[in-house]
Design a protein around this motif. Structure first.
Motif, PDB file in Angstrom:
ATOM      1  N   LEU A  95      35.514  41.580  41.941  1.00 51.74           N
ATOM      2  CA  LEU A  95      35.932  42.939  41.587  1.00 51.74           C
ATOM      3  C   LEU A  95      35.023  43.982  42.219  1.00 51.74           C
ATOM      4  O   LEU A  95      33.813  43.828  42.285  1.00 51.74           O
ATOM      5  CB  LEU A  95      35.889  43.103  40.056  1.00 51.74           C
ATOM      6  N   ARG A  96      35.643  45.027  42.664  1.00 50.49           N
ATOM      7  CA  ARG A  96      34.869  46.164  43.160  1.00 50.49           C
ATOM      8  C   ARG A  96      34.110  46.754  41.972  1.00 50.49           C
ATOM      9  O   ARG A  96      34.627  46.777  40.857  1.00 50.49           O
ATOM     10  CB  ARG A  96      35.802  47.205  43.761  1.00 50.49           C
ATOM     11  N   PRO A  97      32.917  47.275  42.245  1.00 53.25           N
ATOM     12  CA  PRO A  97      32.051  47.727  41.136  1.00 53.25           C
ATOM     13  C   PRO A  97      32.736  48.707  40.185  1.00 53.25           C
ATOM     14  O   PRO A  97      32.668  48.544  38.968  1.00 53.25           O
ATOM     15  CB  PRO A  97      30.872  48.392  41.836  1.00 53.25           C
ATOM     16  N   TRP A  98      33.477  49.641  40.758  1.00 55.83           N
ATOM     17  CA  TRP A  98      34.093  50.638  39.877  1.00 55.83           C
ATOM     18  C   TRP A  98      35.281  50.072  39.119  1.00 55.83           C
ATOM     19  O   TRP A  98      35.818  50.682  38.203  1.00 55.83           O
ATOM     20  CB  TRP A  98      34.516  51.864  40.682  1.00 55.83           C
ATOM     21  N   GLY A  99      35.710  48.865  39.549  1.00 53.97           N
ATOM     22  CA  GLY A  99      36.905  48.283  38.937  1.00 53.97           C
ATOM     23  C   GLY A  99      36.624  47.483  37.687  1.00 53.97           C
ATOM     24  O   GLY A  99      37.512  47.220  36.882  1.00 53.97           O
ATOM     25  N   VAL A 100      35.360  47.082  37.515  1.00 52.82           N
ATOM     26  CA  VAL A 100      35.038  46.188  36.397  1.00 52.82           C
ATOM     27  C   VAL A 100      35.374  46.843  35.059  1.00 52.82           C
ATOM     28  O   VAL A 100      36.062  46.256  34.216  1.00 52.82           O
ATOM     29  CB  VAL A 100      33.557  45.770  36.438  1.00 52.82           C
ATOM     30  N   ALA A 101      34.897  48.064  34.919  1.00 49.34           N
ATOM     31  CA  ALA A 101      35.143  48.773  33.655  1.00 49.34           C
ATOM     32  C   ALA A 101      36.633  49.018  33.450  1.00 49.34           C
ATOM     33  O   ALA A 101      37.152  48.909  32.341  1.00 49.34           O
ATOM     34  CB  ALA A 101      34.371  50.085  33.644  1.00 49.34           C
ATOM     35  N   PRO A 134      55.225  44.704  39.465  1.00 49.68           N
ATOM     36  CA  PRO A 134      54.201  44.981  40.481  1.00 49.68           C
ATOM     37  C   PRO A 134      53.074  45.881  39.981  1.00 49.68           C
ATOM     38  O   PRO A 134      51.923  45.662  40.338  1.00 49.68           O
ATOM     39  CB  PRO A 134      54.987  45.656  41.612  1.00 49.68           C
ATOM     40  N   ARG A 135      53.398  46.837  39.119  1.00 44.34           N
ATOM     41  CA  ARG A 135      52.345  47.750  38.691  1.00 44.34           C
ATOM     42  C   ARG A 135      51.322  47.037  37.812  1.00 44.34           C
ATOM     43  O   ARG A 135      50.123  47.253  37.941  1.00 44.34           O
ATOM     44  CB  ARG A 135      52.939  48.937  37.939  1.00 44.34           C
ATOM     45  N   GLU A 136      51.851  46.194  36.934  1.00 43.93           N
ATOM     46  CA  GLU A 136      50.954  45.476  36.026  1.00 43.93           C
ATOM     47  C   GLU A 136      50.078  44.504  36.805  1.00 43.93           C
ATOM     48  O   GLU A 136      48.914  44.315  36.496  1.00 43.93           O
ATOM     49  CB  GLU A 136      51.766  44.728  34.970  1.00 43.93           C
ATOM     50  N   LEU A 137      50.672  43.908  37.832  1.00 40.68           N
ATOM     51  CA  LEU A 137      49.919  42.996  38.685  1.00 40.68           C
ATOM     52  C   LEU A 137      48.806  43.769  39.382  1.00 40.68           C
ATOM     53  O   LEU A 137      47.668  43.344  39.456  1.00 40.68           O
ATOM     54  CB  LEU A 137      50.866  42.400  39.731  1.00 40.68           C
ATOM     55  N   GLY A 138      49.168  44.932  39.837  1.00 39.28           N
ATOM     56  CA  GLY A 138      48.196  45.803  40.487  1.00 39.28           C
ATOM     57  C   GLY A 138      47.082  46.192  39.534  1.00 39.28           C
ATOM     58  O   GLY A 138      45.920  46.273  39.914  1.00 39.28           O
ATOM     59  N   ALA A 139      47.444  46.375  38.270  1.00 33.76           N
ATOM     60  CA  ALA A 139      46.447  46.780  37.281  1.00 33.76           C
ATOM     61  C   ALA A 139      45.390  45.703  37.085  1.00 33.76           C
ATOM     62  O   ALA A 139      44.223  46.015  36.907  1.00 33.76           O
ATOM     63  CB  ALA A 139      47.118  47.108  35.962  1.00 33.76           C
ATOM     64  N   THR A 140      45.784  44.435  37.110  1.00 36.31           N
ATOM     65  CA  THR A 140      44.780  43.407  36.838  1.00 36.31           C
ATOM     66  C   THR A 140      44.071  42.928  38.081  1.00 36.31           C
ATOM     67  O   THR A 140      42.922  42.515  38.013  1.00 36.31           O
ATOM     68  CB  THR A 140      45.412  42.191  36.153  1.00 36.31           C
ATOM     69  N   PHE A 141      44.745  42.965  39.236  1.00 38.48           N
ATOM     70  CA  PHE A 141      44.108  42.476  40.454  1.00 38.48           C
ATOM     71  C   PHE A 141      43.757  43.581  41.432  1.00 38.48           C
ATOM     72  O   PHE A 141      43.061  43.348  42.406  1.00 38.48           O
ATOM     73  CB  PHE A 141      45.026  41.472  41.169  1.00 38.48           C
ATOM     74  N   GLY A 142      44.281  44.770  41.153  1.00 37.18           N
ATOM     75  CA  GLY A 142      44.156  45.858  42.122  1.00 37.18           C
ATOM     76  C   GLY A 142      42.733  46.219  42.490  1.00 37.18           C
ATOM     77  O   GLY A 142      42.488  46.734  43.569  1.00 37.18           O
ATOM     78  N   VAL A 143      41.787  45.926  41.585  1.00 36.01           N
ATOM     79  CA  VAL A 143      40.406  46.324  41.894  1.00 36.01           C
ATOM     80  C   VAL A 143      39.638  45.199  42.578  1.00 36.01           C
ATOM     81  O   VAL A 143      38.419  45.266  42.707  1.00 36.01           O
ATOM     82  CB  VAL A 143      39.669  46.782  40.617  1.00 36.01           C
ATOM     83  N   SER A 144      40.343  44.164  43.012  1.00 36.06           N
ATOM     84  CA  SER A 144      39.678  43.067  43.722  1.00 36.06           C
ATOM     85  C   SER A 144      39.508  43.414  45.186  1.00 36.06           C
ATOM     86  O   SER A 144      40.373  44.051  45.784  1.00 36.06           O
ATOM     87  CB  SER A 144      40.508  41.788  43.630  1.00 36.06           C
ATOM     88  N   TYR A 145      38.416  42.967  45.770  1.00 37.09           N
ATOM     89  CA  TYR A 145      38.230  43.110  47.209  1.00 37.09           C
ATOM     90  C   TYR A 145      39.365  42.368  47.905  1.00 37.09           C
ATOM     91  O   TYR A 145      39.695  41.241  47.540  1.00 37.09           O
ATOM     92  CB  TYR A 145      36.895  42.482  47.639  1.00 37.09           C
TER      93      TYR A 145
END
Lengths: 448, 175, 196
Positions: free
Chosen positions: C34-40, C108-119
């Motif tokens: 996860l990108r740092p800002w994405g963890v929270a 797709p949006r929900e998928l983006g919500a959980t994985f979207g902050v991954s590198y």
């Protein structure tokens, strides 16, 4: 027949019968085995001028048409480079026989029971000849078989097929008229042929769902080899299905009376269409079909207002193979699983009654798609050989597949439901192959 | 943060594999019988479980990606009831296999009680756990599946019966 | 080939598919960083999710997941992580490819919500780069176990429903005569026909 228009791709490069069916009544499927690379390549070179392309016919139709498809084993035999072979989709390289488990083929359908020469890697090239008249077919087939020496290239098998009266197939159902609407195929799309979307709309499938080298539903170009072999080409599924007409009639008769239906009604419920092609979704009884028997109406229906299957049973054959909007969110889950079908019946029409005359008859099932796995295998394995996606557990397509589980049945939904008990074998797979239908440029590549 | 959903529980355990033993561990796991013959079938509260060897972490698009010091053995399970009792039972039913599995991990203790503590110590809490039938134990699921089969079998038989026969047959089949 | 880890090699050889399957159940295991800002953001999303409508409607309708979980991992014993990783596992029915298709097209949006902050996250649509992302972040199970491999999630939910209604009918049938039972039976069948 659909009115002519110009497809939006190079029609001289794509082979014919893919985007628009020839509509001829007779065909012969000539299977060749290539044992010598040089001879194979020379054969391909010589055949190219005779291959029928997708160019529209203005004026007279040709007497015969000729098209060429190649299996993965055939590509290897023709000396295609390893790099290009590695580009091929996995299921195509494996071949249909090796995919038996993935297809959930069981019992007699499995490759060990198939006709000789199929599923063994022997089949290299399929030449499909079609003709308006039977008399024109034989000379064309003879010419082909006469041209091969029997050693470097040999004839494995010739399968003859012909439309039955009224474009029916052997179980008596009108067939072949429902095809996907494809953007840029030059045909005028009829209501119901596309993918059902909101506001009564029917979306056309992007060209790339059926032709390699173009964008598909994901705006991606499907997996295909680089260069001419992967452009203006398509994949073909060939599956010879033997139909036991006597068994089908008997199975219907044994069950219909017990369920308080006549044979025609039961046949319609298991198929999802009446024998004349009228969708069960539109007509619940045998009367009043005339209004639907027109090209613009016969395929114009959806399942969204029949989610419980009270009109067309959830497990009916046509509902399984083309669920339209039955899987929710309009056609979101079904639109990437369409197939263009150009198959034809083989064998003589069955005599009346349910005595078995012992003749071999059935359907040479042929489908074109850009992804065999997504468009054929998923439909066969997950939608026909299984029922889970429709909420039908392990129930299989009653017409297409035998089911020897102790409580095999098909539910005809209703108040109360009726159960079609027992699912005997009425159709068996006799042969199958996956093939690539190259473009003309692709054929040239294979003959270099 | 939740390892519970209804009566269903989740466990995620990462244990470091002793260097050099990764392939042997994988080979042992891969050779285990599957389905009803799996050693995990002895653990009756287990719905789903897996052993996965984690030998790398993502690197793409990351400037200074993390690298694992040790290849990890990941064990996850979706099961019924509480973690400690579950692991106590699991460790007991897997007595024979444990030396080849967790026994190949660094710091794996000898005794069962210590092993349970060690496994819990190496567990990571789930952030979100989804369970489709969160009120049903493995037993409940199997029981329900059987009930469905029996009901279907009866429904097919009963179709041809008259009302009297059907009532009689129903009472017999489902007393 | 030498630069691939044993896991990657196994996936390539195709061991992946069989090892990740038990009867009709399929296992998916994936780890992303996860990108740092994405963890929270992720922690917040998971915290709020039980209250989110998508779980109760769309996911239920898709109905092929038995159990699934997301696990945010910021440390492991004996390891020293600079990043926070997210481990995801799912036990579901159908092929991996159908699973990803369904999520990619339906939620797709929900998928983006959980994985979207991954590198390396390519976005939920189109499905092809998404499948590729998952494949590159996927691990093959060395051993995968399912207690009821022939049962799909839908079948299990149906079975629970049938069992409940059958138990009810059993009780009521004790006091019925043939005509009453005939009516009750037809009503029962009508109610459970989609579960049999």
């Amino acid at each position: 027949m659909r009115p002519f228009g110009e497809p939006s791709l190079d029609v001289r490069d794509v082979q014919g019968n893919i985007l628009r069916g020839y509509g001829f009544a007779h065909a012969a499927y000539v299977w060749l085995h290539v044992a010598d690379e040089a001879a194979g390549r020379a054969w391909v070179k010589a055949i190219i001028p005779r291959v029928t392309t997708a160019e529209p016919w203005h004026g007279d139709k040709p007497e015969t048409t000729l098209n060429v498809a190649v299996t993965y084993a055939g590509l290897e035999a023709l000396g295609v480079s390893q790099g290009l072979l590695d580009d091929m989709p996995e299921e195509f390289s494996a071949g249909m026989a090796a995919r038996a488990d993935d297809l959930r083929d069981a019992g007699e359908d499995r490759p060990e029971h198939w006709d000789a020469g199929f599923g063994t890697g022997e089949a290299s090239i399929l030449v499909t000849v079609s003709a308006q008249n039977e008399r024109a077919l034989d000379p064309a087939v003879d010419e082909l078989t006469g041209e091969v020496d029997g050693k470097k290239i040999s004839v494995l098998h010739v399968e003859r097929a012909a439309l039955l009266d009224g474009s029916r197939e052997h179980f008596g159902f009108s067939d072949g008229f429902a095809q996907p609407a494809v953007a840029g195929d030059g045909n005028v799309a009829k209501p119901g042929d596309g993918s059902p979307e909101a506001d009564g709309r029917w979306d056309e499938s992007p060209l790339g769902e059926f032709i390699l080298g173009y964008e598909d539903e994901d705006q991606q170009v499907p997996l295909a080899p680089r260069g001419p072999l992967g452009r203006n080409a398509t994949f073909m599924v060939y599956r010879k299905l033997r139909q036991d007409v006597a068994a089908f009639r008997r199975a219907l008769r044994e069950r219909a009376a017990k369920l308080g239906l006549d044979d025609e009604e039961l046949a319609a419920k298991v198929m999802g269409r009446w024998r004349d092609g009228t969708p069960v979704a539109l007509a619940q009884g045998p009367d009043g079909h005339e209004q639907y028997l027109r090209p613009e109406r016969i395929n114009d229906f959806r399942y969204e207002d029949d989610p419980e299957g009270m009109r067309c049973p959830l497990g009916a054959h046509v509902r399984r193979v083309n669920p339209r909007d039955a899987l929710g969110w309009h056609s979101t889950r079904s639109r990437r699983h369409r197939m263009i079908r150009r198959g034809m019946p083989y064998g003589p029409p069955a005599p009346d009654g349910d005595a078995d005359d012992g003749e071999d008859r059935g359907l040479v099932f042929i489908a074109f798609c850009s992804s065999i796995r997504r468009q054929f295998e998923i439909v066969q394995a997950q939608w026909c050989a299984d029922g889970n996606i429709f909420g039908l557990g392990e129930d299989k397509d009653w017409v297409l597949l035998a089911d020897d589980r102790p409580h095999a049945k098909m539910t005809i939904q209703g108040h109360p439901p009726k159960f079609v008990v027992g699912q005997p074998r009425m159709v068996s797979v006799r042969a199958g192959e996956y093939l690539l239908v190259p473009s003309i440029a692709g054929l040239r590549e294979l003959s270099r | 943060m939740s390892d519970r959903n209804g009566q269903a529980s989740a466990l995620n355990i990462f244990t470091p594999i002793r260097p050099g033993e990764e392939e042997a561990l994988h080979a042992f796991l891969a050779a285990l019988p599957r389905g009803a013959g799996s050693p995990l079938a002895r653990s009756s509260p287990t719905h789903f479980a897996r052993w996965v060897i984690i030998d790398r972490l993502p690197t793409e698009c990351i400037k200074k990606p993390d690298r694992l010091r040790r290849t990890q053995l990941l064990f996850t399970s979706s099961f019924d009831g509480d973690k400690r009792s579950y692991l106590e039972d699991l460790v007991d039913v897997l007595t024979e296999e444990i030396p080849e599995i967790w026994g190949r991990c660094e710091g794996c203790p000898a005794g069962p009680a210590e092993l349970v503590d060690w496994l819990l110590d190496h567990s990571v809490k789930s952030s979100f756990f989804v369970a489709a039938y969160n009120q049903s134990t493995v037993y409940d699921v199997r029981n329900a599946l059987a009930a469905r089969e029996q009901t279907l079998a009866f429904a097919l038989r009963a179709q041809d019966m008259d009302a009297e026969q059907r009532l009689h047959a129903f009472r017999e089949a489902f007393p | 080939m030498s630069s691939l880890s044993p896991q990657e090699r196994r996936a390539l050889i195709g061991e992946a598919e069989k090892a990740n399957v038990s009867g009709r159940a399929t296992a998916l295991t994936a780890i992303s960083t996860l990108r740092p800002w994405g963890v929270a953001l992720n922690r917040a999303f998971f915290f709020l999710s039980p209250y989110a409508p998508f779980l109760h409607t769309k996911l239920k309708k898709l109905s092929f997941i038995h159990f699934a979980r997301w696990v945010i991992v910021d440390s492991l014993r004996g390891e020293d992580f600079k990043h926070t990783h997210q481990f995801f596992e799912s036990n579901f029915n159908g092929t991996s490819s159908q699973y990803i298709d369904a999520f990619s097209y339906v939620v797709p949006r929900e998928l983006g919500a959980t994985f979207g902050v991954s590198y390396g996250w390519p976005g939920p649509v189109p499905a092809a780069p998404l499948k590729s992302f998952i494949t590159r972040h996927e691990y093959t199970a060395s051993h995968f176990y399912c207690a009821y491999p022939q049962a799909t999630t839908t079948m299990i939910l149906s079975s629970l429903e049938v069992k409940k209604r059958l138990a009810d009918l059993r009780v009521r049938a004790r006091d019925m005569d043939a005509a009453e039972f005939d009516e009750a039976w037809n009503e029962f069948l009508t109610e459970v026909q989609h579960h049999l």
